[in-house]
Design a protein around this motif. Structure first.
Motif, PDB file in Angstrom:
ATOM      1  N   GLU A  21      37.407  67.708  66.219  1.00  0.00           N
ATOM      2  CA  GLU A  21      38.489  66.760  66.479  1.00  0.00           C
ATOM      3  C   GLU A  21      37.969  65.343  66.632  1.00  0.00           C
ATOM      4  OE1 GLU A  21      41.252  67.884  69.556  1.00  0.00           O
ATOM      5  OE2 GLU A  21      41.007  70.000  69.063  1.00  0.00           O
ATOM      6  N   LEU A  22      36.738  65.189  67.113  1.00  0.00           N
ATOM      7  CA  LEU A  22      36.161  63.862  67.324  1.00  0.00           C
ATOM      8  C   LEU A  22      35.548  63.283  66.052  1.00  0.00           C
ATOM      9  CD1 LEU A  22      34.562  64.587  70.786  1.00  0.00           C
ATOM     10  CD2 LEU A  22      36.758  63.506  70.304  1.00  0.00           C
ATOM     11  N   PHE A  23      35.461  64.094  65.037  1.00  0.00           N
ATOM     12  CA  PHE A  23      34.966  63.646  63.736  1.00  0.00           C
ATOM     13  C   PHE A  23      36.081  63.816  62.714  1.00  0.00           C
ATOM     14  CE2 PHE A  23      31.288  64.531  66.251  1.00  0.00           C
ATOM     15  CZ  PHE A  23      30.419  63.500  65.923  1.00  0.00           C
ATOM     16  N   ALA A  24      37.271  63.424  63.127  1.00  0.00           N
ATOM     17  CA  ALA A  24      38.484  63.621  62.331  1.00  0.00           C
ATOM     18  C   ALA A  24      38.632  62.542  61.266  1.00  0.00           C
ATOM     19  CB  ALA A  24      39.695  63.596  63.257  1.00  0.00           C
ATOM     20  N   ASP A  25      39.481  62.830  60.286  1.00  0.00           N
ATOM     21  CA  ASP A  25      39.793  61.818  59.291  1.00  0.00           C
ATOM     22  C   ASP A  25      40.812  60.846  59.874  1.00  0.00           C
ATOM     23  OD1 ASP A  25      42.176  63.203  59.262  1.00  0.00           O
ATOM     24  OD2 ASP A  25      41.981  63.919  57.209  1.00  0.00           O
ATOM     25  N   SER A  26      41.119  59.821  59.135  1.00  0.00           N
ATOM     26  CA  SER A  26      41.975  58.759  59.665  1.00  0.00           C
ATOM     27  C   SER A  26      43.351  59.240  60.109  1.00  0.00           C
ATOM     28  CB  SER A  26      42.130  57.643  58.638  1.00  0.00           C
ATOM     29  OG  SER A  26      42.698  58.147  57.454  1.00  0.00           O
ATOM     30  N   ALA A  27      43.866  60.279  59.493  1.00  0.00           N
ATOM     31  CA  ALA A  27      45.200  60.769  59.841  1.00  0.00           C
ATOM     32  C   ALA A  27      45.247  61.378  61.243  1.00  0.00           C
ATOM     33  CB  ALA A  27      45.660  61.794  58.813  1.00  0.00           C
ATOM     34  N   THR A  28      44.168  61.932  61.705  1.00  0.00           N
ATOM     35  CA  THR A  28      44.171  62.588  63.016  1.00  0.00           C
ATOM     36  C   THR A  28      43.364  61.847  64.078  1.00  0.00           C
ATOM     37  OG1 THR A  28      42.346  63.987  62.286  1.00  0.00           O
ATOM     38  CG2 THR A  28      44.566  64.888  62.057  1.00  0.00           C
ATOM     39  N   GLN A  29      42.841  60.672  63.734  1.00  0.00           N
ATOM     40  CA  GLN A  29      42.042  59.925  64.699  1.00  0.00           C
ATOM     41  C   GLN A  29      42.842  59.471  65.914  1.00  0.00           C
ATOM     42  OE1 GLN A  29      40.162  56.919  62.291  1.00  0.00           O
ATOM     43  NE2 GLN A  29      38.273  58.109  62.186  1.00  0.00           N
ATOM     44  N   ASN A  30      44.099  59.129  65.736  1.00  0.00           N
ATOM     45  CA  ASN A  30      44.895  58.681  66.879  1.00  0.00           C
ATOM     46  C   ASN A  30      45.070  59.780  67.915  1.00  0.00           C
ATOM     47  OD1 ASN A  30      45.160  56.049  66.055  1.00  0.00           O
ATOM     48  ND2 ASN A  30      47.056  56.425  64.954  1.00  0.00           N
ATOM     49  N   ARG A  31      45.228  61.013  67.462  1.00  0.00           N
ATOM     50  CA  ARG A  31      45.300  62.138  68.404  1.00  0.00           C
ATOM     51  C   ARG A  31      43.983  62.285  69.150  1.00  0.00           C
ATOM     52  NH1 ARG A  31      47.808  66.157  64.699  1.00  0.00           N
ATOM     53  NH2 ARG A  31      45.661  66.790  64.436  1.00  0.00           N
ATOM     54  N   LYS A  33      41.815  59.920  69.708  1.00  0.00           N
ATOM     55  CA  LYS A  33      41.667  58.767  70.606  1.00  0.00           C
ATOM     56  C   LYS A  33      42.395  58.987  71.928  1.00  0.00           C
ATOM     57  CE  LYS A  33      41.017  54.690  67.803  1.00  0.00           C
ATOM     58  NZ  LYS A  33      41.655  53.425  67.439  1.00  0.00           N
ATOM     59  N   ALA A  34      43.462  59.746  71.917  1.00  0.00           N
ATOM     60  CA  ALA A  34      44.224  60.001  73.142  1.00  0.00           C
ATOM     61  C   ALA A  34      43.360  60.690  74.197  1.00  0.00           C
ATOM     62  CB  ALA A  34      45.459  60.839  72.828  1.00  0.00           C
ATOM     63  N   VAL A  35      42.390  61.459  73.771  1.00  0.00           N
ATOM     64  CA  VAL A  35      41.484  62.126  74.713  1.00  0.00           C
ATOM     65  C   VAL A  35      40.676  61.084  75.472  1.00  0.00           C
ATOM     66  CG1 VAL A  35      39.492  63.685  74.880  1.00  0.00           C
ATOM     67  CG2 VAL A  35      41.343  64.195  73.296  1.00  0.00           C
ATOM     68  N   CYS A  36      40.344  59.980  74.816  1.00  0.00           N
ATOM     69  CA  CYS A  36      39.484  58.948  75.404  1.00  0.00           C
ATOM     70  C   CYS A  36      40.206  58.021  76.394  1.00  0.00           C
ATOM     71  CB  CYS A  36      38.884  58.083  74.304  1.00  0.00           C
ATOM     72  SG  CYS A  36      37.891  58.976  73.109  1.00  0.00           S
ATOM     73  N   VAL A  37      41.505  57.957  76.318  1.00  0.00           N
ATOM     74  CA  VAL A  37      42.257  56.965  77.090  1.00  0.00           C
ATOM     75  C   VAL A  37      41.918  56.988  78.577  1.00  0.00           C
ATOM     76  CG1 VAL A  37      44.566  56.260  77.822  1.00  0.00           C
ATOM     77  CG2 VAL A  37      44.130  56.796  75.442  1.00  0.00           C
ATOM     78  N   GLY A  38      41.930  58.124  79.201  1.00  0.00           N
ATOM     79  CA  GLY A  38      41.661  58.186  80.635  1.00  0.00           C
ATOM     80  C   GLY A  38      40.268  58.684  80.981  1.00  0.00           C
ATOM     81  N   CYS A  39      39.368  58.673  80.025  1.00  0.00           N
ATOM     82  CA  CYS A  39      38.029  59.220  80.247  1.00  0.00           C
ATOM     83  C   CYS A  39      37.233  58.346  81.216  1.00  0.00           C
ATOM     84  CB  CYS A  39      37.285  59.332  78.921  1.00  0.00           C
ATOM     85  SG  CYS A  39      35.649  60.070  79.117  1.00  0.00           S
ATOM     86  N   PRO A  40      36.624  58.961  82.243  1.00  0.00           N
ATOM     87  CA  PRO A  40      35.878  58.184  83.238  1.00  0.00           C
ATOM     88  C   PRO A  40      34.560  57.619  82.712  1.00  0.00           C
ATOM     89  CG  PRO A  40      35.631  60.513  83.692  1.00  0.00           C
ATOM     90  CD  PRO A  40      36.635  60.391  82.577  1.00  0.00           C
ATOM     91  N   PHE A  56      29.046  58.008  62.681  1.00  0.00           N
ATOM     92  CA  PHE A  56      30.175  58.908  62.484  1.00  0.00           C
ATOM     93  C   PHE A  56      30.805  59.343  63.798  1.00  0.00           C
ATOM     94  CE2 PHE A  56      27.184  59.523  58.993  1.00  0.00           C
ATOM     95  CZ  PHE A  56      27.983  59.138  57.938  1.00  0.00           C
ATOM     96  N   GLY A  57      32.075  59.635  63.743  1.00  0.00           N
ATOM     97  CA  GLY A  57      32.783  60.191  64.886  1.00  0.00           C
ATOM     98  C   GLY A  57      33.459  59.154  65.756  1.00  0.00           C
ATOM     99  N   LEU A  58      34.251  59.664  66.647  1.00  0.00           N
ATOM    100  CA  LEU A  58      34.973  58.849  67.618  1.00  0.00           C
ATOM    101  C   LEU A  58      34.138  58.792  68.886  1.00  0.00           C
ATOM    102  CD1 LEU A  58      37.815  57.533  67.952  1.00  0.00           C
ATOM    103  CD2 LEU A  58      38.448  59.598  69.159  1.00  0.00           C
ATOM    104  N   TRP A  59      33.796  57.614  69.325  1.00  0.00           N
ATOM    105  CA  TRP A  59      32.968  57.422  70.516  1.00  0.00           C
ATOM    106  C   TRP A  59      33.615  56.351  71.386  1.00  0.00           C
ATOM    107  CZ3 TRP A  59      28.035  59.605  71.551  1.00  0.00           C
ATOM    108  CH2 TRP A  59      27.571  60.456  70.551  1.00  0.00           C
ATOM    109  N   GLY A  60      33.836  56.644  72.635  1.00  0.00           N
ATOM    110  CA  GLY A  60      34.399  55.655  73.553  1.00  0.00           C
ATOM    111  C   GLY A  60      35.744  55.116  73.115  1.00  0.00           C
ATOM    112  N   GLY A  61      36.471  55.915  72.377  1.00  0.00           N
ATOM    113  CA  GLY A  61      37.800  55.488  71.929  1.00  0.00           C
ATOM    114  C   GLY A  61      37.792  54.630  70.683  1.00  0.00           C
ATOM    115  N   MET A  62      36.635  54.465  70.052  1.00  0.00           N
ATOM    116  CA  MET A  62      36.555  53.648  68.837  1.00  0.00           C
ATOM    117  C   MET A  62      36.103  54.486  67.648  1.00  0.00           C
ATOM    118  SD  MET A  62      34.974  50.014  70.112  1.00  0.00           S
ATOM    119  CE  MET A  62      35.548  49.075  68.694  1.00  0.00           C
ATOM    120  N   THR A  63      36.734  54.220  66.523  1.00  0.00           N
ATOM    121  CA  THR A  63      36.367  54.900  65.280  1.00  0.00           C
ATOM    122  C   THR A  63      35.130  54.243  64.672  1.00  0.00           C
ATOM    123  OG1 THR A  63      37.698  53.428  63.900  1.00  0.00           O
ATOM    124  CG2 THR A  63      38.804  55.395  64.808  1.00  0.00           C
TER     125      THR A  63
END
Length: 100
Positions: A21-31, A33-40, A56-63
């Protein structure tokens, strides 16, 4: 709160998320990113990716694309970890009331 460099992953909101899920294509990246919103440890995660030029991948809420753009805008930064920790500590400081 700042976590030790080796243990921030243990506190990550995505630690129980399927890595795919964290290495998703552009269509699913927003979903993803939602995991990162409240991450401590979002700042620590982002700093890890920026400092190590993770491609590659989603890190810290950034693609990947968002990180590349940031690195192009700020090529002079030596330590994103230091910048993000400084910003985090300034944000957490109590604000002084304004004088009338």
């Amino acid at each position: 709160m700042t976590y030790a460099r080796t243990s921030w992953r243990e506190n990550a909101a995505c630690r129980s998320t399927d890595a795919e899920e964290l290495f998703a294509d552009s269509a699913t990246q927003n979903r993803a990113k939602a995991v990162c919103v409240g991450c401590p440890v979002r700042a620590e995660c982002l700093a890890e990716a920026l400092d190590n030029r993770v491609e590659f991948g989603l890190w810290g809420g950034m693609t990947e694309r968002e990180r590349r753009a940031l690195l192009r805008r700020r090529p002079d930064v030596e330590s994103w970890r230091q910048i993000l920790e400084t910003a985090h500590s300034k944000h957490d400081q109590p604000r002084r009331p304004r004088a009338c």
